[in-house]
Design an enzyme around this catalytic site. Structure first.
Site, mmCIF file in Angstrom:
data_model
loop_
_atom_site.group_PDB
_atom_site.id
_atom_site.type_symbol
_atom_site.label_atom_id
_atom_site.label_comp_id
_atom_site.label_asym_id
_atom_site.label_seq_id
_atom_site.Cartn_x
_atom_site.Cartn_y
_atom_site.Cartn_z
ATOM 1 N N LYS A 79 0.871 -1.178 0.000
ATOM 2 C CA LYS A 79 0.000 0.000 0.000
ATOM 3 C C LYS A 79 0.909 1.230 0.000
ATOM 4 O O LYS A 79 1.911 1.255 0.726
ATOM 5 C CB LYS A 79 -0.883 -0.040 1.259
ATOM 6 C CG LYS A 79 -1.919 1.068 1.349
ATOM 7 C CD LYS A 79 -2.791 0.896 2.601
ATOM 8 C CE LYS A 79 -3.914 1.919 2.663
ATOM 9 N NZ LYS A 79 -4.807 1.725 3.833
ATOM 10 N N SER A 154 -9.804 1.993 2.746
ATOM 11 C CA SER A 154 -8.888 2.755 1.930
ATOM 12 C C SER A 154 -7.839 1.921 1.184
ATOM 13 O O SER A 154 -7.202 2.427 0.271
ATOM 14 C CB SER A 154 -8.140 3.766 2.807
ATOM 15 O OG SER A 154 -7.306 3.089 3.732
ATOM 16 N N SER A 178 -10.157 -0.393 6.864
ATOM 17 C CA SER A 178 -9.535 -0.282 5.536
ATOM 18 C C SER A 178 -8.867 -1.532 4.980
ATOM 19 O O SER A 178 -8.466 -1.527 3.820
ATOM 20 C CB SER A 178 -8.512 0.844 5.546
ATOM 21 O OG SER A 178 -9.168 2.067 5.417
HETATM 22 N N1 GLN Z 1 -13.330 4.259 6.091
HETATM 23 C C1 GLN Z 1 -12.734 4.653 7.333
HETATM 24 C C2 GLN Z 1 -12.361 6.113 7.280
HETATM 25 O O1 GLN Z 1 -12.662 6.703 6.319
HETATM 26 C C3 GLN Z 1 -11.581 3.787 7.664
HETATM 27 C C4 GLN Z 1 -10.327 4.175 6.996
HETATM 28 C C5 GLN Z 1 -9.176 3.304 7.399
HETATM 29 O O2 GLN Z 1 -9.337 2.289 8.048
HETATM 30 N N2 GLN Z 1 -7.976 3.765 7.077
HETATM 31 O O3 GLN Z 1 -11.782 6.665 8.166
#
Ligand code: GLN
Length: 489
Positions: A79, A154, A178
């Protein structure tokens, strides 16, 4: 598509061990696939062709000398939130334009030391803020099951690339879901370990008390293998746990569903959950019961406050972490007439809308006068959520729940409604707030608007119980049978 791409990571390693293929051959095949599918899926921000082939050749040379690490020669993706020395690291943000770190993240260094070959840096929501991949400065990654849909986020590129055979395994990070939500949207396995299991050193920070690296793979054995190489204590991360890493490769296949106490939390089967997902998760529970598991209903009463508390706590930490992007030390700089104007211009041009929204919310909830009303309250809720889990884990071994309330949705479908997107995290955030290990694994498919889409279910464990959830997931995988994708030709 080359047959060798369809191997699991475990199989690819075995084939290299017998000399049937080399790392260079596997890496070539993976690079060719990633390049051919770049336009269709936008999974990678950077493909590291030359570095990857050099690393693969070095790995083959080590193998010839009998030096074989746990992941020797295995092509994998990172990532683009993990700092890689000398390789562009963007966090999918314009503000990190041209940033090539002078140091390597602990996790990526461990993977390299285990012999893994990094083929590229994977797309994500900017600074990992989002649940669809649409908040990337580099454009959204696409879901290989239907490229008009999001792969989740994400860790959007990680999920798309693993599902689409553009790498065998990939790292993700999970702050509020994410790893798990994109895994469920793309029909792969994703595990977020207990907070503190993997080092955050060199991972671009979003919300430091929640951020946790983890593994994304096409089956449970590969996830166990990859996580084993990623995990471990690190003196450079003060919240990293001084614990030995279990031998998950050996332990994972040893689990059994016989007598396993599985809790189904009633707060996760609510209005707003797509009935097709509820049905698939319940069908999985029935199947596990038939194989000897004891399924009971449990209650996690503070679940309903989790999203609200998270969207205070996470932006508060993000606002502090992102204060460092001032255009002075690295990345983008947009000059102004004076220092303050340069800061303003840089941050105005460099951050996307969602990141700006979180910085504003974060600074608001931390400001004097509002701190106690919001931030302190959110921290209290966080303790209550952790307490709920602690109570339940006195009676059950694992919790089984849906991973996400919906199937992969269309690109653009929720992009004008931040709150709709936040609600997508309702089932992943609680385990994050409590720091618990949690995994998503496919439990079926559904037909939607003429396409087949995967359904993920989530297994949540007590602190440090990764072995238990990996074993349960493995046993479920045996029961479920092969999970086929409609696009792997
Ligand atoms: N969707 C969640 C957010 O927008 C989680 C993001 C994540 O786990 N990095 O914060």
């Amino acid at each position: 598509m080359s047959e060798m791409l369809k191997w699991t990571a475990t199989e690819a390693l075995a084939k290299m061990a017998t000399g049937e293929v080399t790392s260079v051959q596997l890496t070539e095949a993976v690079l060719a696939r990633a390049e051919a599918r770049a336009d269709a899926t936008n999974a990678y921000i950077t493909i590291c062709r030359e570095d990857a082939l050099a690393a693969a050749a070095a790995s083959d040379a080590r193998r010839a000398k009998g030096e074989v690490g746990l992941l020797e020669g295995l092509p994998m993706g990172l990532k683009d939130l993990f700092c890689t020395k000398g390789i562009l690291t963007t966090a999918a943000s314009h503000i990190l334009d041209g940033f090539t770190p002078a140091y390597e993240s602990t996790v990526s260094a461990k993977l390299a030391a285990a012999g893994a070959v990094c083929v590229g840096k994977l797309n994500l929501d900017e600074f990992a803020m989002g649940g669809s991949g649409e908040h990337s400065f580099y454009g959204p990654a696409k879901n290989p099951w239907d490229t008009s849909r999001v792969p989740g986020g994400s860790s959007s590129g990680s999920a798309a690339a693993v599902a689409d055979y553009q790498c065998y395994v990939a790292t993700g990070t999970d702050t509020g879901g994410s790893i798990r939500q994109p895994a469920s949207f793309t029909g792969i396995v994703g595990i977020k370990p207990t907070y503190g299991r993997c080092s955050r050193f060199g991972v671009v920070a979003f919300a430091s008390s929640l951020d946790q690296p983890g593994a994304m793979a096409r089956d449970v054995s590969d996830a166990a293998l990859f996580l084993q190489a990623m995990a471990g204590h690190d003196v450079r991360d003060s919240t990293s746990a001084p614990l030995d890493v279990p031998n998950w490769v050996e332990e994972t296949p040893k689990g059994s569903l016989k007598g396993l106490r599985v809790g189904l939390p009633k707060e996760y089967f609510i209005e707003g959950l797509d009935p097709v997902i509820a049905q698939a998760v319940k069908a999985a529970a029935d199947k596990m019961a038939a194989a000897g598991a004891e399924i009971t209903e449990v209650s996690l009463p503070h679940t309903k406050y989790a999203v609200a508390a998270y969207y205070i706590a996470a932006p508060a930490e993000a606002a502090s972490n992102l204060a460092r992007y001032d255009g002075m030390r690295y990345g983008l700089r947009v000059e102004g007439a004076n220092l303050t104007e340069t800061y303003t211009n840089t941050r105005t041009a460099g951050f996307g809308d969602e990141v700006k929204r979180r910085i504003m919310v974060g600074n608001y909830v931390l400001s004097s006068g509002y701190y106690d009303a919001y931030y302190t309250q959110a921290q209290k809720v966080r303790s209550l959520i952790a307490q709920d889990f602690e109570n339940v884990f006195t009676n059950v071994d694992v919790i089984l729940a849906p991973t996400a309330p919906s199937l992969a949705f269309k690109i653009g479908e929720k992009s004008n409604d931040p709150v709709a997107l936040y609600l997508e995290d309702a089932f992943t955030i609680p385990a994050s707030m409590a720091g618990l290990p949690a995994l998503s694994i496919p439990c079926g498919t559904a037909e939607k608007d003429g396409v087949t889409l995967p359904i993920g279910m989530q297994l949540i464990g007590a602190p440090w119980a990764e072995t238990k959830i990996l074993q349960t997931a493995y046993a479920w995988e045996q029961l479920r049978g092969t999970f086929t994708t409609p696009f792997n030709t």
